[in-house]
Design a protein around this motif. Sequence first.
Motif, PDB file in Angstrom:
ATOM      1  N   PRO A  19       0.823  -1.207   0.000  1.00 34.13           N
ATOM      2  CA  PRO A  19       0.000   0.000   0.000  1.00 34.13           C
ATOM      3  C   PRO A  19       0.857   1.258   0.000  1.00 34.13           C
ATOM      4  O   PRO A  19       1.965   1.281   0.539  1.00 34.13           O
ATOM      5  CB  PRO A  19      -0.789  -0.127   1.307  1.00 34.13           C
ATOM      6  N   THR A  23      -2.647   5.390   1.799  1.00 36.56           N
ATOM      7  CA  THR A  23      -3.513   4.284   2.223  1.00 36.56           C
ATOM      8  C   THR A  23      -3.163   3.819   3.629  1.00 36.56           C
ATOM      9  O   THR A  23      -4.050   3.518   4.434  1.00 36.56           O
ATOM     10  CB  THR A  23      -3.391   3.110   1.232  1.00 36.56           C
ATOM     11  N   VAL A  24      -1.862   3.769   3.930  1.00 40.00           N
ATOM     12  CA  VAL A  24      -1.442   3.382   5.278  1.00 40.00           C
ATOM     13  C   VAL A  24      -1.979   4.374   6.298  1.00 40.00           C
ATOM     14  O   VAL A  24      -2.505   3.993   7.351  1.00 40.00           O
ATOM     15  CB  VAL A  24       0.098   3.287   5.371  1.00 40.00           C
ATOM     16  N   ALA A  27      -5.622   3.782   6.865  1.00 42.26           N
ATOM     17  CA  ALA A  27      -5.846   2.586   7.680  1.00 42.26           C
ATOM     18  C   ALA A  27      -5.590   2.872   9.154  1.00 42.26           C
ATOM     19  O   ALA A  27      -6.332   2.413  10.033  1.00 42.26           O
ATOM     20  CB  ALA A  27      -4.935   1.446   7.200  1.00 42.26           C
ATOM     21  N   GLU A 157      -0.935  -4.963   9.802  1.00 42.16           N
ATOM     22  CA  GLU A 157      -0.883  -5.579   8.469  1.00 42.16           C
ATOM     23  C   GLU A 157      -0.785  -4.553   7.349  1.00 42.16           C
ATOM     24  O   GLU A 157      -0.462  -4.919   6.218  1.00 42.16           O
ATOM     25  CB  GLU A 157      -2.105  -6.480   8.280  1.00 42.16           C
ATOM     26  N   TYR A 158      -1.040  -3.308   7.628  1.00 45.45           N
ATOM     27  CA  TYR A 158      -0.852  -2.250   6.636  1.00 45.45           C
ATOM     28  C   TYR A 158       0.515  -1.579   6.760  1.00 45.45           C
ATOM     29  O   TYR A 158       1.065  -1.087   5.776  1.00 45.45           O
ATOM     30  CB  TYR A 158      -1.938  -1.176   6.791  1.00 45.45           C
ATOM     31  N   THR A 227      -6.978  -5.592   4.556  1.00 47.44           N
ATOM     32  CA  THR A 227      -5.527  -5.467   4.658  1.00 47.44           C
ATOM     33  C   THR A 227      -4.820  -6.254   3.551  1.00 47.44           C
ATOM     34  O   THR A 227      -5.319  -7.283   3.084  1.00 47.44           O
ATOM     35  CB  THR A 227      -5.028  -5.992   6.016  1.00 47.44           C
ATOM     36  N   PRO A 228      -3.644  -5.779   3.134  1.00 45.69           N
ATOM     37  CA  PRO A 228      -2.894  -6.510   2.103  1.00 45.69           C
ATOM     38  C   PRO A 228      -2.593  -7.947   2.500  1.00 45.69           C
ATOM     39  O   PRO A 228      -2.637  -8.855   1.655  1.00 45.69           O
ATOM     40  CB  PRO A 228      -1.601  -5.688   1.978  1.00 45.69           C
TER      41      PRO A 228
END
Length: 456
Positions: A19, A23-24, A27, A157-158, A227-228
Motif C-alpha cells: 500500500p 492508504t497506510v 488505515a 498488516e498495513y 488489509t494486504p
Amino acid sequence: MASEQTAAATEDLPEGEAPDKATVRKAVAASSIGNCIEWFDFGVFSAGVMTTIVGTVFFPPDDGGSAVLRSFALIAAAFVARPFGGMFFGPLGDRIGRKSVLAITIILMSGSTFLIGILPGYDTIGIAAPLALLAVRLVQGFSTGGEYGGAATVIAEYAPTRKRGFFGSFLEFGTLSGYILGAGLVLGVDLVLSDEALHSWGWRIPFLIALPLGLVGLYIRTKLEDTPEFQKMEKAGEVSRSPLRETLVHNWPMILNLIGIVILLNVANYTLLTFMPSYLATNLDISSTTASLITIGVELAMLAVIVPLGSLSDRIGRKPLLLTAAIGFILVSYPAISLMQTQKTLPILLGFGLMGALLVLMLAVIGSTFPAMFPTRVRYGAFAIGYNISTSLFGGTAALVIEKMIKTTGSNYIPAYYLMIAGAIAIVPILMLPETARVPIGKCGHSRKPEERVPV
C-alpha cells in the motif's frame, strides 16, 4: 526516507501490492478512531463527577455512599461480555476479513454509548433503569471485544515493517485522545452547568456525542480495502476453515503469553485512567475538578511522547520498553502513591506522572507487538481472545477490586500493591516474547503444526 519505507513495505508483499503511504495513513486513522470511541466512553464514565451521577441516576437512593462502587461495577460488568465478543468477532475477522467486522463493532460501540445518553433513570422507570443500563453495557463490552484486536491487526498488516512501531503507536494515541476528549467534555459540562442542570440532563451530553464520532469512524472504515496480508491470504486460498478451533488448538501457548503481559498493561491502564480520578476525589479529598485536570494533564504529556516512543521501538526493539515498564512498576508504584498521600497538587501530579511515564512505554508498543505474536491466519482471533480474557479478568475489575480493598483494609496504598504484583507477573512472559521489531508481519507468529488450507 521514502525509499526505505517502500522497501520495508515490500518485504511482506510482492512488488506492486504494497500500500502507498496515503492508504497506510487512512488505515491507521480508521483503526485509531474506534479505540478513541471506546476510551471516550471510559473517559466519560470514570470522570469524578460522572462516576457519582451515574451511580445515583440509575439506582435507587442509598445513603451508604455506594454510588461510586455502583459505577465501577457497571464498568466491570461490560468486561464480562468482552471475551465472548473476542471469541465471536475475532475468528470471524480471520474468516471474512478485518474490514467487515470492524464496521459492525464501531456501530455497536458508538450506538450503545449513545443509548446511555437517552435511557430514563430510576425515578422514571424504577428497577428497569439499572437493568437497561446493564444490558447496554454488556452490548458495549461484546462489541469492544471484537474492536481492539481487529484495529491493531489492521494497522500491523498495513504498516511497513521498519515503521510498524511508529504506526502502531497511533492505536493507543487514539486511546489517550478518546479519554482526554471524554474526560475533558465532562469537565467542561461540569464547569458550565449548574449542579442541578448537570444532574437532571447535562450528564447526558457526553454520551450523546459518541454517535456522530461513530458515524465518522464508520465512514472512514467503509472507504478502506481489507488489509494486504488478508487479501494475499485469500488469493492463496489459505483462509482457515475453522479459525476458532485452529486458534485454540495450535496457538494457546502464545495466547497464555499474551494474557500474562496484558495483566500488567490493563491493571495499569484501568487503575490510572479509570480509577485514579475517583481515587483522588474520594480517598484523598481532592476536588473532582482538580483530579480531572491532573489526569488530563498527565495524559496530554503521554500523548506527546507516545509516537516518538513507538518510533524508538523500531530501532531498539519492543522488549526493552516493555521490560522497563514492568520493572518500573515494581520499583516506582509505592513511592508514586506515597507522593499522592501528601494531598498536595504538585506531589500528586509527580506521582501520577511517574506511573503515566511507565504506562506509556507499554502503550507505545502494544499495537505493534501483540499482532506480531500470531500468524496471519488466526491473528485477529488469537489476539482478541487472549487480550479480552486478560482484560476481563484483571483490567475491567481493577477499579472495583481496588476500591473494595481500600474500604476493607483502610489502606490508600492498595493501588501500589496491585501494580507491583502485576509488574512481577508480567516480567516472565515479556522475557519469553520473541522480538519482532524488524520481522515482516507476514512472517510473524508461529503455530505448532501445519493447518489445513481451504479455498475461499
